[in-house]
Write a protein that holds these residues in place. Structure first.
Motif, mmCIF file in Angstrom:
data_model
loop_
_atom_site.group_PDB
_atom_site.id
_atom_site.type_symbol
_atom_site.label_atom_id
_atom_site.label_comp_id
_atom_site.label_asym_id
_atom_site.label_seq_id
_atom_site.Cartn_x
_atom_site.Cartn_y
_atom_site.Cartn_z
ATOM 1 N N PRO A 26 19.674 29.697 56.259
ATOM 2 C CA PRO A 26 20.386 29.290 57.465
ATOM 3 C C PRO A 26 21.824 29.780 57.511
ATOM 4 O O PRO A 26 22.431 29.808 58.569
ATOM 5 C CB PRO A 26 20.342 27.761 57.413
ATOM 6 N N ARG A 27 22.321 30.165 56.367
ATOM 7 C CA ARG A 27 23.676 30.691 56.341
ATOM 8 C C ARG A 27 23.808 31.684 55.199
ATOM 9 O O ARG A 27 23.177 31.520 54.145
ATOM 10 C CB ARG A 27 24.684 29.565 56.128
ATOM 11 N N SER A 28 24.598 32.707 55.389
ATOM 12 C CA SER A 28 24.791 33.703 54.341
ATOM 13 C C SER A 28 25.356 33.079 53.073
ATOM 14 O O SER A 28 26.142 32.125 53.135
ATOM 15 C CB SER A 28 25.767 34.787 54.813
ATOM 16 N N ALA A 29 24.955 33.645 51.962
ATOM 17 C CA ALA A 29 25.585 33.293 50.695
ATOM 18 C C ALA A 29 26.799 34.190 50.506
ATOM 19 O O ALA A 29 26.735 35.397 50.733
ATOM 20 C CB ALA A 29 24.599 33.515 49.556
ATOM 21 N N VAL A 30 27.894 33.588 50.129
ATOM 22 C CA VAL A 30 29.111 34.356 49.899
ATOM 23 C C VAL A 30 29.116 34.848 48.461
ATOM 24 O O VAL A 30 29.083 34.050 47.528
ATOM 25 C CB VAL A 30 30.361 33.511 50.194
ATOM 26 N N LEU A 31 29.128 36.149 48.295
ATOM 27 C CA LEU A 31 29.008 36.724 46.963
ATOM 28 C C LEU A 31 30.330 37.209 46.397
ATOM 29 O O LEU A 31 30.432 37.476 45.206
ATOM 30 C CB LEU A 31 28.005 37.879 46.991
ATOM 31 N N ALA A 32 31.317 37.372 47.250
ATOM 32 C CA ALA A 32 32.643 37.763 46.771
ATOM 33 C C ALA A 32 33.648 37.321 47.818
ATOM 34 O O ALA A 32 33.328 37.244 49.004
ATOM 35 C CB ALA A 32 32.729 39.269 46.563
ATOM 36 N N SER A 33 34.856 37.030 47.373
ATOM 37 C CA SER A 33 35.837 36.564 48.351
ATOM 38 C C SER A 33 37.251 36.778 47.838
ATOM 39 O O SER A 33 37.487 36.965 46.648
ATOM 40 C CB SER A 33 35.630 35.068 48.633
ATOM 41 N N THR A 34 38.182 36.751 48.780
ATOM 42 C CA THR A 34 39.611 36.729 48.472
ATOM 43 C C THR A 34 40.262 35.803 49.478
ATOM 44 O O THR A 34 39.665 35.461 50.499
ATOM 45 C CB THR A 34 40.266 38.119 48.587
ATOM 46 N N ASP A 35 41.503 35.448 49.230
ATOM 47 C CA ASP A 35 42.150 34.526 50.163
ATOM 48 C C ASP A 35 43.608 34.863 50.413
ATOM 49 O O ASP A 35 44.372 34.024 50.837
ATOM 50 C CB ASP A 35 42.038 33.091 49.655
ATOM 51 N N ARG A 36 43.994 36.099 50.181
ATOM 52 C CA ARG A 36 45.383 36.479 50.419
ATOM 53 C C ARG A 36 45.435 37.712 51.291
ATOM 54 O O ARG A 36 44.571 38.577 51.217
ATOM 55 C CB ARG A 36 46.094 36.760 49.089
ATOM 56 N N ALA A 37 46.493 37.763 52.115
ATOM 57 C CA ALA A 37 46.603 38.867 53.068
ATOM 58 C C ALA A 37 46.833 40.205 52.384
ATOM 59 O O ALA A 37 46.707 41.242 53.006
ATOM 60 C CB ALA A 37 47.728 38.595 54.052
ATOM 61 N N ASP A 38 47.197 40.179 51.102
ATOM 62 C CA ASP A 38 47.393 41.454 50.408
ATOM 63 C C ASP A 38 46.191 41.804 49.538
ATOM 64 O O ASP A 38 46.267 42.704 48.711
ATOM 65 C CB ASP A 38 48.665 41.410 49.558
ATOM 66 N N ALA B 57 27.965 37.819 37.556
ATOM 67 C CA ALA B 57 29.344 38.293 37.597
ATOM 68 C C ALA B 57 29.382 39.742 38.053
ATOM 69 O O ALA B 57 28.651 40.582 37.524
ATOM 70 C CB ALA B 57 29.959 38.176 36.208
ATOM 71 N N PRO B 58 30.207 40.041 39.021
ATOM 72 C CA PRO B 58 30.333 41.447 39.416
ATOM 73 C C PRO B 58 31.061 42.239 38.343
ATOM 74 O O PRO B 58 31.840 41.684 37.566
ATOM 75 C CB PRO B 58 31.161 41.363 40.703
ATOM 76 N N GLN B 59 30.782 43.524 38.314
ATOM 77 C CA GLN B 59 31.435 44.382 37.333
ATOM 78 C C GLN B 59 32.126 45.530 38.048
ATOM 79 O O GLN B 59 31.610 46.056 39.041
ATOM 80 C CB GLN B 59 30.393 44.964 36.377
ATOM 81 N N ALA B 60 33.256 45.921 37.517
ATOM 82 C CA ALA B 60 33.917 47.110 38.056
ATOM 83 C C ALA B 60 33.077 48.327 37.695
ATOM 84 O O ALA B 60 32.648 48.486 36.552
ATOM 85 C CB ALA B 60 35.318 47.233 37.477
ATOM 86 N N VAL B 61 32.833 49.161 38.657
ATOM 87 C CA VAL B 61 31.979 50.328 38.434
ATOM 88 C C VAL B 61 32.666 51.341 37.514
ATOM 89 O O VAL B 61 32.041 51.926 36.638
ATOM 90 C CB VAL B 61 31.615 50.978 39.789
ATOM 91 N N ALA B 62 33.945 51.536 37.727
ATOM 92 C CA ALA B 62 34.683 52.515 36.911
ATOM 93 C C ALA B 62 36.104 52.016 36.732
ATOM 94 O O ALA B 62 37.041 52.501 37.368
ATOM 95 C CB ALA B 62 34.654 53.891 37.567
ATOM 96 N N ALA B 63 36.237 51.047 35.863
ATOM 97 C CA ALA B 63 37.531 50.381 35.700
ATOM 98 C C ALA B 63 38.551 51.247 34.980
ATOM 99 O O ALA B 63 39.737 50.959 34.992
ATOM 100 C CB ALA B 63 37.338 49.066 34.951
ATOM 101 N N GLN B 64 38.080 52.307 34.321
ATOM 102 C CA GLN B 64 39.019 53.145 33.562
ATOM 103 C C GLN B 64 39.286 54.471 34.258
ATOM 104 O O GLN B 64 39.647 55.454 33.618
ATOM 105 C CB GLN B 64 38.458 53.386 32.157
ATOM 106 N N ALA B 65 39.047 54.505 35.551
ATOM 107 C CA ALA B 65 39.199 55.775 36.273
ATOM 108 C C ALA B 65 40.593 55.935 36.861
ATOM 109 O O ALA B 65 40.777 56.619 37.864
ATOM 110 C CB ALA B 65 38.139 55.865 37.370
ATOM 111 N N ALA B 66 41.586 55.305 36.243
ATOM 112 C CA ALA B 66 42.940 55.361 36.788
ATOM 113 C C ALA B 66 43.448 56.792 36.822
ATOM 114 O O ALA B 66 43.212 57.583 35.898
ATOM 115 C CB ALA B 66 43.868 54.505 35.953
#
Lengths: 519, 401
Positions: free
Chosen positions: A466-478, A79-88
């Protein structure tokens, strides 16, 4: 995992998970350097891909179901983790342009943080540590490296054995970019708050890279001091934070005599009939790596406009002890408009290229060019429009990653897109990553972005997978995932960092710790 | 609330003699409508004459070097960097706005410094604060987007493929915002039946024209449309066009250039050529304006209807009495004035010819209120540099900044 998985028929889901469970360990375990993926493993991988392609469609922004929006995802990936999720800051989190380096048991991730509003610009340099053993973020609020006025952007990081050096381009003058740097200790202390000027001339100096070799940091950047072209310059910085080269060292620049000969007497007058700069060439977008003794600098060198060539990746070897160029510049094999990342290897160097085949059929591809210590390389792309085969690890992303229904449309990020590569030596091979994307054929708002990774050996003409592994993705234009960077520890554990843009007021740097060999 | 930036009521006249200045101001006074006033201010007597009759008398590097970088590179305008495929406009306060199709960003050049204005550098669709907004400019190797400004300082950009019109504006707090004006829906207005512009399936095409008041005109397969005050209107449906125009298709895609004059003539060039058409949006008279119905590169005929074009950029003076074409496969810069096209020659004059002799000013991008032409230094605006061209009717006079 996306909600769409929940809609999968149970049998399909089960088969998919079982297949994925087979392939995932294969991605990381038991592949000695130079070893090719076995035919059986390749077949298994292809079987997985067929399952992945049978995923249910993702949802577009309009809520419509789009068959072409299949997004391969790797189950059970860490699972990926936010590096600095509280840096708002001021109610929003906008973190961009990550860079990463390893040192003293931590990965230091640096990024540009804040707003680029034209009349209220306020982007600062932040960093945070990730525990290399556990992948745990150690500075969730982030560490402010520089909060000078205006924009600080595009950081790069290196480690000298004791501290990190973060470098960046700085618009505090309000007129032009300068290069600044600051040391950060592995304990998280910023030793040079707001930074020290590495090069702050009255012209643009930008897109820095940094490496530590032979007792000093070498900071490299693109520099417009030689109008009307950019050149590659560097300066050395001591581990104590002292600038050792007050006059920057020209690594690869246009011939000054040639410019003087071509340039018309009146500075701004363009000349009589043609652009006098047509036969001049810029060098730009440098990347740097160290083998402890020397620094490899790879950058883009354009062909003069008067010629019909395309910009090409170019490499040189810098000797920090002597302050001179040791080898090169040499042109690397590349297509059109390559972006480059570099790392050292046990046998020399490697450069990851995210580029395009030349011609009107612009095919985005990810490739690795391996160089020996003298910058010699046997890796090359086939000549455009020839029947030759590529002689290097290369993946044509439109063939391997785009769902079939999307093929033929330009991918998302740009027509001649700027996919950004990353590369690290992970102990048993070259781990490379890139961002990539595509647009749905029927819904222009259905834009998918992925961070994809592949692996190459030190020898051999193909990627190990033979093909890259996809490690993260999104599917919306925003939304988007973009701008990956990689670093590895001595055991080959690699940290992949990238931007995850979730909403207009929320864009985080995510980190994914990838186990090394034999784990 | 929208904070509209006031447009300067008097423009600067750096080189005009006093007499011309007085004449120009007098012209302004006698003009009745705001639109007419705008035209006279934008093109005063001398710049208009120089544009129509003068020669190229100077040329300066205005912005950008030929380096191609992701997310653009701000800084001194002549050291700034972008990607390729650009459109551009200049507002009367001498601020230039440049659309970078590959990076999906818009830059502002003000007081010699380039800065990001809008777009986070990743293709997509998102309204909101301009630096976080997303655009979708450009398809394949082509430039399918355009940028123009109204008299209030609002910047409009088109997105050809998704068919959207977006507005970039500065709010009362000084924060630049992006909002969708038209497109994103599934309907199109019919004659006499306007619909909310956001419900239009095609809210804009690659190229569009804008009035000082911010009414946007564009041509697509089904007709010429207008977007104003949030409503989409059909001006003239394709079935009501003369057959010789309708059968060739109206859709404005690829490069080209659209424009509307104060007296209501809407000009456009479907697909970048080979013909140019115009429609009077008041009288609904439509006609072919130029071209020979087939691609003929650089043919300067005795009339515009006997002159050939091939995939060009086109920019217009306000009254469309002067049009510059170029770029595309023609490469060479041409001027249409007095109803005739002519090629730029090496001495800076324009001569009717079929030969491509001349000065590679390539792709015209826009004209400013001082009658200066901005061009991109490559065909299809791929060269990298943006240069500013000065015109003069005086012989042997060199103009420089």
């Amino acid at each position: 995992m996306t909600a769409s998985v929940g809609k999968l028929p149970k049998l399909v889901l089960l088969a998919w998970m079982m297949s994925a469970a087979v392939v995932l360990p294969g991605l990381w375990v038991g592949k000695a350097a130079g070893q090719m993926l076995s035919a059986q493993a390749a077949a298994e991988h292809l079987q997985i891909l067929s399952h992945i392609h049978s995923l249910q469609p993702a949802q577009s922004t309009s809520g419509a179901s789009l068959p072409e929006q299949h997004r391969p995802e790797v189950p059970n990936a860490p699972a990926p983790q936010a590096v600095a999720a509280q840096a708002a800051r001021q109610g929003q989190l906008v973190q961009r342009q990550p860079a990463v380096a390893y040192g003293a048991g931590v990965f230091l991730v640096a990024w540009s943080d804040g707003s680029r509003q034209a009349d209220q610009p306020a982007a600062d340099i932040y960093c945070a540590r990730i525990d290399a053993a556990t992948g745990k973020p150690l500075d969730p609020q982030g560490l402010c490296v520089c909060a000078a006025p205006d924009l600080q952007e595009w950081p790069a990081v290196a480690f000298d054995g004791k501290n990190f050096l973060v470098v960046w381009q700085d618009f505090r003058s309000g007129k032009h970019y300068d290069i600044y740097a600051a040391r950060v200790s592995p304990q998280g202390k910023v030793l040079d708050p707001d930074g020290l000027a590495v090069s702050a001339g009255p012209n643009n100096e930008a897109r820095p890279a940094v490496a530590f070799a032979a007792g000093s940091y070498t900071v490299v950047w693109m520099d417009a001091r030689q109008y009307p072209v950019y050149g590659i310059y560097c300066a050395r910085v001591s581990p104590a934070g002292q600038l050792l080269d007050k006059e920057a060292i020209a690594l690869d620049v246009e011939d000054a005599a040639k410019i003087a000969k071509l340039r018309p007497p009146a500075a701004q007058w363009l000349g009589e009939h043609d652009y006098w700069w047509n036969s001049l060439a810029s060098r730009y977008l440098p990347a740097a790596a160290s083998n402890g003794k020397h620094c490899l600098v790879v950058y883009t060198k354009e062909y003069p406009f008067a010629s019909s060539g395309r910009p090409k990746p170019t490499a040189l070897l810098f000797d920090p002890t002597a302050g001179t160029v040791l080898a090169g510049p040499v042109q690397l094999s590349g297509g059109a408009y390559s972006l480059v990342a570099v790392c050292p290897t046990p046998q020399g160097w490697a450069a990851a290229l995210a580029d395009h085949a030349e011609g009107w059929d612009l095919s985005a591809r990810l490739a690795v060019v391996r160089l020996d210590r003298q910058l010699q390389s046997a890796d090359s792309f086939a000549k455009p429009h020839s029947k030759e085969k590529d002689n290097l690890p290369v993946e044509y992303l439109e063939k391997t990653l785009l769902p079939a229904g999307c093929r033929g449309l330009n991918p998302g990020k740009g027509a001649l897109s700027f996919w950004r590569p990353a590369i690290a030596w992970s102990g048993d091979g070259l781990l490379v990553a890139t961002d990539f994307g595509w647009r749905g054929r029927n819904d222009p708002n259905a834009i998918s972005y992925v961070i994809a990774a592949n692996k190459a050996a030190l020898v051999g003409g193909d990627f190990l997978w033979p093909r890259s592994a996809v490690l993260a993705s999104t599917d919306r234009a925003d939304q988007a995932v973009a701008n990956p960077a990689l670093a590895a520890d001595p055991e080959g554990k690699a940290l992949l960092v990238y931007e995850r843009d979730e909403a207009i007021d929320r864009q985080l740097i995510e980190a994914l710790l990838l186990s090394g060999p034999n784990r | 609330m929208i904070s509209r930036r006031p447009m300067p009521m008097l423009v600067k006249w750096p080189v005009a003699p006093c007499v011309a200045r007085v004449l120009a101001v007098a012209l302004v006074v006698v003009c009745n409508s705001a639109a007419q006033q705008q035209v006279r201010m934008v093109f005063g007597a001398e710049p208009a004459r120089a544009l129509a009759e003068g020669r190229v008398a100077g040329c300066e590097h205005f912005a950008f070097l030929r380096v191609k970088v992701p997310e653009g590179l701000a800084g001194p305008a002549t050291q700034a960097a972008k990607s390729w495929h650009v459109s551009m406009c200049v507002t009367p306060d001498d601020v230039a706005y440049v659309l970078d199709a590959e990076n999906c960003q818009v830059y502002r050049i003000k007081d010699g410094t380039m800065r990001l204005l809008a777009g986070d550098g990743i293709r997509g669709y998102r309204d909101g604060p301009a630096d976080r907004a997303r655009f979708d400019f450009g398809v394949g190797a082509y430039q399918d987007a355009d940028i123009k400004a109204d008299a209030q300082g609002n910047i409009y950009v088109s997105e050809g493929l998704p068919g959207r019109l977006r507005r970039i504006w500065c709010n009362a707090a000084g924060v630049w915002e992006v909002e969708t004006v038209a497109g994103g829906g599934s309907k199109m207005p019919t004659k006499g039946n306007p619909i909310p512009a956001r419900e239009m399936k095609v809210g804009c095409t690659s190229r569009f024209a804008i009035t000082p008041e911010g009414a946007v005109y564009f041509a697509t397969h089904s007709g010429v449309y207008c977007v104003r005050e949030g409503q989409g209107h059909l001006v003239l449906g394709v079935q009501d066009f003369p057959p010789e125009i309708a059968r060739r298709g109206l859709h404005d895609w690829h490069v080209g250039g659209s424009h509307i004059t104060p007296d209501g003539w809407f000009y456009w060039m479907p697909g970048g050529g080979p013909n140019m058409y115009r429609l009077n949006v008041n009288t609904l008279k439509a006609e072919k304006f130029a071209g020979v119905d087939k691609t003929v590169q650089g043919l300067d005929g005795p009339t515009l209807l006997e002159s050939g074009f091939h995939t060009v950029f086109a920019v217009y003076s306000s009254d469309a009495q002067v049009i510059f074409t170029g770029g595309g496969d023609e490469s060479i810069l041409r001027r249409i004035a007095g109803g005739k096209p002519a090629h730029l020659q090496k001495d800076g004059t324009f001569q009717q010819t079929t030969k491509q002799l001349g000065w590679g000013l390539y792709s015209p991008l826009c004209l400013d209120h001082k009658g200066r032409l901005y061009t991109e230094a490559g065909v299809y605006a791929w060269g990298g540099w943006v240069v500013r061209v000065y015109f003069s009717t005086e012989p042997n006079r060199e103009l420089s900044p």
